[in-house]
Write a protein that holds these residues in place. Sequence first.
Motif, PDB file in Angstrom:
ATOM      1  N   LEU A   1       1.124  -1.138  -0.105  1.00  0.00           N
ATOM      2  CA  LEU A   1      -0.396  -0.211   0.187  1.00  0.00           C
ATOM      3  C   LEU A   1       0.920   1.525   0.319  1.00  0.00           C
ATOM      4  O   LEU A   1       0.730   1.685  -0.730  1.00  0.00           O
ATOM      5  CB  LEU A   1      -0.405  -0.258   1.338  1.00  0.00           C
ATOM      6  N   ARG A   2       1.280   1.533   0.966  1.00  0.00           N
ATOM      7  CA  ARG A   2       3.084   2.105   0.453  1.00  0.00           C
ATOM      8  C   ARG A   2       3.354   2.778  -0.308  1.00  0.00           C
ATOM      9  O   ARG A   2       3.000   3.955  -0.990  1.00  0.00           O
ATOM     10  CB  ARG A   2       3.911   2.180   1.874  1.00  0.00           C
ATOM     11  N   LEU A   3       4.006   1.520  -0.895  1.00  0.00           N
ATOM     12  CA  LEU A   3       4.746   1.729  -2.671  1.00  0.00           C
ATOM     13  C   LEU A   3       3.858   2.453  -3.115  1.00  0.00           C
ATOM     14  O   LEU A   3       3.973   3.021  -3.769  1.00  0.00           O
ATOM     15  CB  LEU A   3       5.175  -0.181  -3.049  1.00  0.00           C
ATOM     16  N   VAL A   4       2.726   1.296  -3.586  1.00  0.00           N
ATOM     17  CA  VAL A   4       1.397   1.581  -4.597  1.00  0.00           C
ATOM     18  C   VAL A   4       0.914   3.115  -4.221  1.00  0.00           C
ATOM     19  O   VAL A   4       0.967   4.169  -5.512  1.00  0.00           O
ATOM     20  CB  VAL A   4       0.328   1.184  -4.661  1.00  0.00           C
ATOM     21  N   HIS A   5       0.989   3.817  -3.635  1.00  0.00           N
ATOM     22  CA  HIS A   5       0.317   5.099  -2.570  1.00  0.00           C
ATOM     23  C   HIS A   5       1.637   5.802  -2.934  1.00  0.00           C
ATOM     24  O   HIS A   5       1.449   7.860  -3.337  1.00  0.00           O
ATOM     25  CB  HIS A   5      -0.174   5.445  -1.719  1.00  0.00           C
ATOM     26  N   ALA A   6       2.584   5.822  -3.337  1.00  0.00           N
ATOM     27  CA  ALA A   6       4.052   6.664  -3.757  1.00  0.00           C
ATOM     28  C   ALA A   6       3.883   7.050  -4.877  1.00  0.00           C
ATOM     29  O   ALA A   6       4.618   7.904  -5.914  1.00  0.00           O
ATOM     30  CB  ALA A   6       5.388   6.032  -3.071  1.00  0.00           C
ATOM     31  N   HIS A   7       3.254   6.274  -5.676  1.00  0.00           N
ATOM     32  CA  HIS A   7       3.351   6.477  -7.024  1.00  0.00           C
ATOM     33  C   HIS A   7       2.020   6.971  -8.001  1.00  0.00           C
ATOM     34  O   HIS A   7       0.546   6.715  -7.118  1.00  0.00           O
ATOM     35  CB  HIS A   7       3.817   5.031  -7.535  1.00  0.00           C
ATOM     36  N   ASN A   8       1.942   7.268  -8.980  1.00  0.00           N
ATOM     37  CA  ASN A   8       0.464   7.906 -10.087  1.00  0.00           C
ATOM     38  C   ASN A   8       0.103   6.839 -10.501  1.00  0.00           C
ATOM     39  O   ASN A   8      -1.445   7.078 -10.634  1.00  0.00           O
ATOM     40  CB  ASN A   8       0.696   9.038 -10.807  1.00  0.00           C
ATOM     41  N   ALA A   9       0.500   5.703 -10.273  1.00  0.00           N
ATOM     42  CA  ALA A   9      -0.530   4.582 -11.082  1.00  0.00           C
ATOM     43  C   ALA A   9       0.327   3.517 -11.385  1.00  0.00           C
ATOM     44  O   ALA A   9       1.783   3.752 -11.182  1.00  0.00           O
ATOM     45  CB  ALA A   9      -0.604   4.864 -13.108  1.00  0.00           C
ATOM     46  N   VAL A  10      -0.424   2.389 -11.767  1.00  0.00           N
ATOM     47  CA  VAL A  10       0.152   0.866 -11.565  1.00  0.00           C
ATOM     48  C   VAL A  10      -0.200   0.444 -13.211  1.00  0.00           C
ATOM     49  O   VAL A  10      -0.707   0.439 -14.226  1.00  0.00           O
ATOM     50  CB  VAL A  10      -0.831   0.836 -10.452  1.00  0.00           C
ATOM     51  N   ALA A  11       0.600   0.059 -13.750  1.00  0.00           N
ATOM     52  CA  ALA A  11       0.874  -1.589 -14.998  1.00  0.00           C
ATOM     53  C   ALA A  11       1.434  -2.360 -14.508  1.00  0.00           C
ATOM     54  O   ALA A  11       2.072  -2.509 -14.045  1.00  0.00           O
ATOM     55  CB  ALA A  11       2.099  -0.806 -15.968  1.00  0.00           C
ATOM     56  N   ALA A  12      -0.242  -2.985 -14.489  1.00  0.00           N
ATOM     57  CA  ALA A  12       0.039  -4.265 -14.299  1.00  0.00           C
ATOM     58  C   ALA A  12       0.421  -5.018 -15.553  1.00  0.00           C
ATOM     59  O   ALA A  12      -0.402  -4.870 -17.097  1.00  0.00           O
ATOM     60  CB  ALA A  12      -1.704  -5.196 -13.972  1.00  0.00           C
ATOM     61  N   GLN A  13       1.067  -6.631 -15.372  1.00  0.00           N
ATOM     62  CA  GLN A  13       1.701  -7.111 -16.664  1.00  0.00           C
ATOM     63  C   GLN A  13       0.275  -7.624 -17.465  1.00  0.00           C
ATOM     64  O   GLN A  13       0.636  -7.981 -18.448  1.00  0.00           O
ATOM     65  CB  GLN A  13       2.170  -8.101 -16.493  1.00  0.00           C
TER      66      GLN A  13
END
Length: 318
Positions: free
Chosen positions: A128-140
């Motif tokens: 959760l910390r990692l994801v919310h430090a980024h603006n978007a997620v790229a899933a494979q």
Amino acid sequence: MVTTPLKIVIAGPHGSSGGLEIHTSELERFLVSQGHHVLRVNVINHNKLSHFPRDQIFITNSPGFRGKLNKSIDWFLASLACRKFAPDLLVSTAIGFGYTLLARLVGSRVFRIIQLVTDYPSNDAGMLRLVHAHNAVAAQTALLKTQFMLKISPNVPAHVLPCFHQIDSSIYQFKPNVTPLSQPRLAYFGRLVGNKGIPFLLDAWSRLDILPLPSLDIWGSGELKAELDNIIRKSPLLSSCVTLKGPYPNGLEYVNILSSYNGLVLPSQSTEGLPLVLLEAASVGLPILTTRVGGIPDFANSNPDVVMVEVGQDALRL
């Protein structure tokens, strides 16, 4: 080529083997070929590299308390160097505390993407910390995107970004397989670690009611090498048809080795995305036996060249 080149930081593992390492390097190569300016932040294992290119940043995984302390310092210094580079975009291809720190320190004007290449537990605090430090997620894959939104966060924008593999059919001309099907040669390519299910595969191999047994070459290295070697040596049946081949090369040599087989087996049991070896095997025309885990169903469903079974020892025996 782009009309307006971007300044891009790519942070991820470094190496010539392993799906994530290959993808990270191929992603860099593609972006550079499009005219972008790329700064690499490479995470490497202790003593893996003797020469460090001056135009890249390296962070070393070393054992013990001192190793962890040095790694934390390396991440902090890398974050400052990336901030000085003033990128437009950050792409992180792996997970961990360092990637969270980099995303937070690189600068608020930077658009930050974290690429997720496997399934993760629900409500994991570190994720959760990692994801919310980024603006978007790229899933494979599409399935991994759905799992991310259900298990981790439905509020972070998520899109599908397939991983790059190393076989470019416009460059490599692989040799066609001429092995007779009466003497099939099958292979496994990947890390020799617990989640890959190789002991289950050997158990299933020893119970095949086909004589003579097909040959099985196991390519790769990892923590299970000694255990697998012991299993094979204790079984006269397995000793006659299964070989541990060790680390495999990359480039054209890898393409020619891969295409020399009649099929690929990948018996992964957990913690899996969409392994690049599946895409590479398909690109040279190999049929595949694999398992229903992670993002593999996105590749295997409605694919006539893939046999997919459930995870577990009994499923492989079938």
